[in-house]
Design a protein around this motif. Structure first.
Motif, mmCIF file in Angstrom:
data_model
loop_
_atom_site.group_PDB
_atom_site.id
_atom_site.type_symbol
_atom_site.label_atom_id
_atom_site.label_comp_id
_atom_site.label_asym_id
_atom_site.label_seq_id
_atom_site.Cartn_x
_atom_site.Cartn_y
_atom_site.Cartn_z
ATOM 1 N N VAL A 147 23.653 63.385 55.186
ATOM 2 C CA VAL A 147 24.475 64.325 55.261
ATOM 3 C C VAL A 147 25.579 65.150 56.170
ATOM 4 C CG1 VAL A 147 25.494 66.620 54.108
ATOM 5 C CG2 VAL A 147 24.507 65.082 52.840
ATOM 6 N N VAL A 148 24.150 65.096 57.232
ATOM 7 C CA VAL A 148 24.823 66.120 58.347
ATOM 8 C C VAL A 148 24.854 65.465 59.496
ATOM 9 C CG1 VAL A 148 23.370 67.255 60.505
ATOM 10 C CG2 VAL A 148 22.719 67.827 57.521
ATOM 11 N N ASP A 149 23.974 63.938 59.774
ATOM 12 C CA ASP A 149 24.839 63.097 60.467
ATOM 13 C C ASP A 149 26.318 62.526 60.482
ATOM 14 O OD1 ASP A 149 22.009 62.920 61.465
ATOM 15 O OD2 ASP A 149 21.465 61.279 60.398
ATOM 16 N N GLU A 150 26.556 62.177 59.255
ATOM 17 C CA GLU A 150 28.241 62.044 58.673
ATOM 18 C C GLU A 150 29.180 63.188 59.245
ATOM 19 O OE1 GLU A 150 27.309 59.474 59.375
ATOM 20 O OE2 GLU A 150 27.407 57.979 57.219
ATOM 21 N N ASP A 151 28.852 64.203 58.576
ATOM 22 C CA ASP A 151 29.259 65.557 59.321
ATOM 23 C C ASP A 151 29.906 65.964 60.502
ATOM 24 O OD1 ASP A 151 29.717 65.786 56.588
ATOM 25 O OD2 ASP A 151 29.087 67.306 56.510
ATOM 26 N N TYR A 152 28.447 65.571 61.491
ATOM 27 C CA TYR A 152 28.482 66.145 62.703
ATOM 28 C C TYR A 152 29.732 64.272 63.056
ATOM 29 C CZ TYR A 152 27.008 65.479 67.220
ATOM 30 O OH TYR A 152 26.940 65.968 68.672
ATOM 31 N N HIS A 153 29.602 62.892 62.542
ATOM 32 C CA HIS A 153 30.356 62.130 62.963
ATOM 33 C C HIS A 153 31.359 62.498 63.119
ATOM 34 C CE1 HIS A 153 26.602 59.180 62.060
ATOM 35 N NE2 HIS A 153 26.273 59.643 63.354
ATOM 36 N N ALA A 183 27.791 53.745 70.515
ATOM 37 C CA ALA A 183 26.678 53.412 70.572
ATOM 38 C C ALA A 183 25.655 54.410 69.567
ATOM 39 C CB ALA A 183 26.133 53.450 71.901
ATOM 40 N N ASP A 184 26.246 55.962 69.777
ATOM 41 C CA ASP A 184 25.925 56.961 68.971
ATOM 42 C C ASP A 184 26.166 56.647 67.432
ATOM 43 O OD1 ASP A 184 25.327 58.310 72.075
ATOM 44 O OD2 ASP A 184 26.790 59.465 71.884
ATOM 45 N N HIS A 185 27.119 56.113 67.442
ATOM 46 C CA HIS A 185 27.032 55.733 66.178
ATOM 47 C C HIS A 185 26.314 55.364 65.448
ATOM 48 C CE1 HIS A 185 30.675 56.378 62.778
ATOM 49 N NE2 HIS A 185 28.787 56.205 62.214
ATOM 50 N N LEU A 186 26.066 54.000 66.021
ATOM 51 C CA LEU A 186 25.105 53.072 66.348
ATOM 52 C C LEU A 186 23.919 53.178 65.662
ATOM 53 C CD1 LEU A 186 24.857 50.272 65.125
ATOM 54 C CD2 LEU A 186 24.803 50.081 67.349
ATOM 55 N N LEU A 187 23.159 54.259 66.275
ATOM 56 C CA LEU A 187 22.130 54.959 66.684
ATOM 57 C C LEU A 187 21.900 55.149 65.014
ATOM 58 C CD1 LEU A 187 19.297 54.929 68.000
ATOM 59 C CD2 LEU A 187 19.904 57.489 68.814
ATOM 60 N N ASP A 188 22.805 56.006 64.289
ATOM 61 C CA ASP A 188 22.616 57.067 63.428
ATOM 62 C C ASP A 188 22.722 55.772 62.188
ATOM 63 O OD1 ASP A 188 22.218 59.679 64.434
ATOM 64 O OD2 ASP A 188 23.741 60.486 64.478
ATOM 65 N N GLU A 189 23.911 55.216 62.543
ATOM 66 C CA GLU A 189 24.205 54.289 61.380
ATOM 67 C C GLU A 189 22.755 53.007 60.655
ATOM 68 O OE1 GLU A 189 25.752 54.962 59.018
ATOM 69 O OE2 GLU A 189 27.184 56.197 59.791
ATOM 70 N N GLY A 190 22.310 53.144 61.851
ATOM 71 C CA GLY A 190 20.664 51.802 61.724
ATOM 72 C C GLY A 190 19.926 52.372 60.531
ATOM 73 N N GLY A 222 13.876 62.765 66.320
ATOM 74 C CA GLY A 222 13.207 62.436 67.706
ATOM 75 C C GLY A 222 14.313 61.514 68.344
ATOM 76 N N ARG A 223 15.464 61.529 67.559
ATOM 77 C CA ARG A 223 16.581 60.224 67.906
ATOM 78 C C ARG A 223 17.928 60.946 67.212
ATOM 79 N NH1 ARG A 223 14.942 54.379 67.013
ATOM 80 N NH2 ARG A 223 16.402 53.908 68.370
ATOM 81 N N ALA A 224 17.990 62.026 66.389
ATOM 82 C CA ALA A 224 19.419 62.135 65.639
ATOM 83 C C ALA A 224 20.211 62.454 66.733
ATOM 84 C CB ALA A 224 19.404 62.527 64.539
ATOM 85 N N THR A 225 21.108 62.076 67.086
ATOM 86 C CA THR A 225 22.295 61.549 68.156
ATOM 87 C C THR A 225 22.768 63.837 67.868
ATOM 88 O OG1 THR A 225 24.527 61.349 66.865
ATOM 89 C CG2 THR A 225 23.421 59.372 67.700
ATOM 90 N N ILE A 226 22.701 64.161 66.835
ATOM 91 C CA ILE A 226 23.203 65.943 66.685
ATOM 92 C C ILE A 226 22.119 66.846 67.320
ATOM 93 C CG2 ILE A 226 21.710 66.183 64.400
ATOM 94 C CD1 ILE A 226 24.282 68.291 63.970
#
Length: 314
Positions: free
Chosen positions: A107-113, A194-201, A15-19
């Motif tokens: 893995v998916v989030d970090e590669d997307y970042h 802010a996008d990055h922060l949403l995932d990193e939290g 529901g919330r991942a930036t990707i």
């Protein structure tokens, strides 16, 4: 925390991942800064303010490139490596499926970042016409993690790797939070952070919980060995040697006379935070040790005594 008590954050990720949820960030051609002044003390130095004020934006663009380069290295070479190993059940510490599934979302989030950061860098080059100077091929963690692993017996190398990555992920979360709140920078940059922060939290909590699971089951003897390695890792992690080397390259690239460059080098050489309890990132690191339950262990308290508040734990 026991492994069987772990609950996946799959619904939150869906529901919330930036990707899944965020649009492409387009860098604006406006008057706002592309990088915070507070994150590049060089441009606030006496000599730079007096002699190079007209080069401020050039220095900030190069500092953004270095930041993006750091993000790509951190996400793809360090966090991705450990998270992918856990996700594929190739890690020496075994975790249940729920943990491994969440590790794959990391893995998916970090590669997307990393992809988003590279896109933003290309946009900035196109907008400004400024090509990056020579960028570092490693970050502090590229040295700090191997230094810690070199001290670990074979059966604890994976545990030390897990803890080092968890420390870094919790530290970067708080660092990005400060970046995202800076109103002097372009809205696209703030949005990117802010996008990055949403995932990193979500990630910081994930890594803390994995360390809690490991620490709960670890033998006391292993905890004591790991505790002695922690100060070595922290000291290496908090050095500014790579940043200082970059700043010297940046100074060399500036179109100013050599005496001005030398004055800038001398002022940069003097800019460093002592690696003790007063370092600005130590509070983030100590919060991780609390959240992961590691700081409940007397051996960890003793090993980190130099970093704890002067009055000790309350």
């Amino acid at each position: 925390m026991k492994a069987e008590d772990y609950l996946s954050f799959v619904d939150a990720w869906e529901g919330r991942a930036t990707i899944r949820t965020r649009p492409r960030r387009i860098v604006e051609n406006d008057e706002k800064l592309i990088y915070p002044l507070s994150r590049q003390p060089l441009v606030l130095s006496e000599t730079f303010t007096r002699e190079c004020a007209h080069l401020r934006d050039l220095a900030l663009v190069q500092s953004l490139y270095k930041f993006i380069n750091d993000v790509v290295i951190f996400e793809t070479e360090i966090v991705d490596k450990t998270a992918r190993s856990i996700a594929k059940d190739n890690f020496a510490i075994r975790f249940p499926f729920a943990c491994r599934y969440d590790a794959m979302t990391v893995v998916v989030d970090e590669d997307y970042h990393a992809l988003v950061a590279m896109d933003f860098m290309q946009q900035t080059i196109a907008l400004t016409g400024v090509q990056p100077i020579s960028l570092p091929e490693e970050i502090e963690l590229s040295r700090a993690i191997p230094a810690a692993l070199a001290l670990a017996p074979d059966h604890l190398r994976s545990a030390v790797e897990l803890i080092c990555v968890a420390i870094a992920e919790n530290t970067v979360t708080n660092d990005v939070a400060a970046f995202a709140k800076d109103d002097t920078v372009k809205q696209s940059v703030k949005g990117l952070m802010a996008d990055h922060l949403l995932d990193e939290g979500r990630h910081s909590g994930f890594w803390s919980r994995l360390v809690r699971i490991y620490w709960h089951a670890a033998p006391q003897q292993d905890k004591e060995v790991i505790a002695q390695i922690l100060p070595v890792f922290i000291a290496q992690y908090l050095t500014n040697d790579i940043q200082k080397s970059f700043d010297f390259v940046l100074i060399d690239s500036l179109p100013v006379a050599e005496p001005i460059k030398q004055a800038l080098r001398e002022e940069t050489q003097a800019m460093c935070f002592p690696i003790n309890r007063h370092h600005p990132l130590v509070g983030n690191i100590m919060r991780f040790f609390t959240a992961s339950s590691m700081l409940d262990s007397p051996c960890v308290q003793h090993a980190l005594a130099d970093y704890l508040p002067a009055g000790g734990l309350q």
